[in-house]
Design an enzyme around this catalytic site. Structure first.
Site, short mmCIF file in Angstrom:
data_model
loop_
_atom_site.label_atom_id
_atom_site.label_comp_id
_atom_site.label_asym_id
_atom_site.label_seq_id
_atom_site.Cartn_x
_atom_site.Cartn_y
_atom_site.Cartn_z
N CYS A 179 0.83 -1.19 0.00
CA CYS A 179 0.00 0.00 0.00
C CYS A 179 0.87 1.25 0.00
CB CYS A 179 -0.92 -0.01 1.22
SG CYS A 179 -1.88 1.51 1.42
N ASP A 221 -0.03 -6.05 -0.49
CA ASP A 221 -1.13 -6.29 -1.43
C ASP A 221 -0.75 -7.47 -2.30
OD1 ASP A 221 -2.64 -4.04 -0.59
OD2 ASP A 221 -1.49 -2.72 -1.91
#
Length: 277
Positions: free
Chosen positions: A184, A191
Site C-alpha cells: 500500500c 497487497d
C-alpha cells in the site's frame, strides 16, 4: 488536490452507520501517471477499467430489516480520479443503519456518489442474495510463469529485466503469474495479486518477465498504479503490437480491486473470483 497521505489510510477511523457520501476520498490519477511518463493532456496509450467487488454490502429496508448483497463497480481508466479504498469501505458502512427503499435505490445512490468522486460515470451492479449461488469462481487463463525456477534478489520495479527477441517471428501469448506482491502506498501493508499478460509481438523472455513481476515485492503503490506501470514498462521494453494487462488482487476490508489495461479492442475480462479472493 487530494493527496494519499491525507486519506483515512493508516489512521483511526470512526465507523459511521448513517449514509455519508462525504467520506469518499478521491485521488487524482495524474500524479502517478507523471512518474511513468504520461503527461497531463496527452492521449493515454491504453484504455480499460478498474473492477471493484463489494462483499460487505448491507442496508435496512423501510421496515428496518437488514438486507445484504454483493456489489460490483466498474470505474473507467480515463476517469480523472480513483477512490481510496478505505474511504470507500467507510462510505459503504454508512449504509448499515440507513433505510433504503430498494436495491435499485441503493444502486442509484452509489452510482451518483462514485461518479462524482471519480469525475466520470461509473457502472454499479447490485447482486441480490437470491443470485449468490450463481456466482462463479475461476482462475486466470494462460501459461504459468511460476513454473520457472528463477533466482533473483531484485525487489523494486526494474524495467531492464524485460526484453523480447525482436528477430523472432511475432507470437500471441497469454502469460500468468500469482507472484505479484506490492505494498500500500500509504501504510506499507502487503497487497497480493495475480496478473495476466496477453500480447502479440516479438516473444517476451519469460524468465525476465517473471523476475520483473517479482521486483514489485517491496514497491509501494496502489493497485491501479502498479498495473499501469507494468503495462508501460512492457510496452516500452518489449514493444508488442498488442498488449493487455489484468490483475486480480486479494480483498481487504470487504473490497477487491481488479484493474485492466489494454491497447486493443477486446471484451472486458470476466469477473471471476480467484481462489485467493
Amino acid at each position: 488536490m487530494s493527496h494519499p497521505e491525507h486519506s483515512p489510510l493508516g489512521k483511526a477511523s470512526a465507523y459511521k452507520t448513517q449514509y455519508d457520501p462525504s467520506l469518499l476520498f478521491p485521488i487524482p490519477r495524474q500524479a502517478k501517471r507523471d512518474e511513468i511518463g504520461l503527461a497531463a493532456g496527452s492521449a493515454l496509450p491504453f484504455f480499460g477499467i478498474d473492477l471493484w467487488n463489494l462483499y460487505e454490502l448491507s442496508w435496512l429496508n423501510l421496515k428496518g430489516k437488514p438486507q445484504v448483497a454483493i456489489g460490483t463497480v466498474i470505474v473507467p481508466a480515463d476517469s480523472p480520479n480513483i477512490v481510496e479504498s478505505k474511504s470507500f469501505k467507510l462510505y459503504l458502512n454508512t449504509f448499515n443503519q440507513t433505510k433504503v427503499a430498494s436495491s435499485e435505490a441503493l444502486q442509484q445512490l452509489i452510482h451518483h456518489d462514485l461518479s462524482e468522486a471519480c469525475g466520470a460515470p461509473v457502472q454499479v451492479r447490485i447482486v441480490p442474495q437470491e443470485e449468490f449461488a450463481r456466482q462463479k469462481m475461476g482462475e486466470l487463463a494462460g501459461l504459468s510463469l511460476d513454473r520457472l525456477d528463477v533466482e533473483t534478489d531484485v525487489y523494486q520495479p526494474t524495467p531492464g529485466l524485460l526484453h523480447a527477441d525482436q528477430d523472432e517471428s511475432p507470437v500471441e501469448e497469454v502469460l500468468v503469474s500469482h507472484l505479484l506482491k506490492s505494498n500500500c502506498l500509504v501504510t506499507g501493508q502487503p497487497d497480493w495479486g495475480s496478473v495476466q499478460i496477453r500480447y502479440v509481438g516479438a516473444p517476451i523472455n519469460q524468465e525476465g518477465l517473471l523476475k520483473y513481476l517479482i521486483s514489485f515485492r517491496e514497491h509501494n503503490e496502489f493497485h491501479e498504479q502498479c498495473v499501469e506501470r507494468i503495462f508501460m514498462d512492457i510496452q516500452r521494453q518489449c514493444r508488442p503490437v498488442k498488449l493487455a494487462v489484468y490483475a486480480r488482487y486479494t480483498r481487504r476490508g470487504g473490497l477487491d480491486i481488479n484493474p485492466f489495461r489494454t491497447n486493443f479492442n477486446t471484451p472486458w475480462p470476466d469477473n471471476l473470483r480467484n481462489a485467493r479472493q
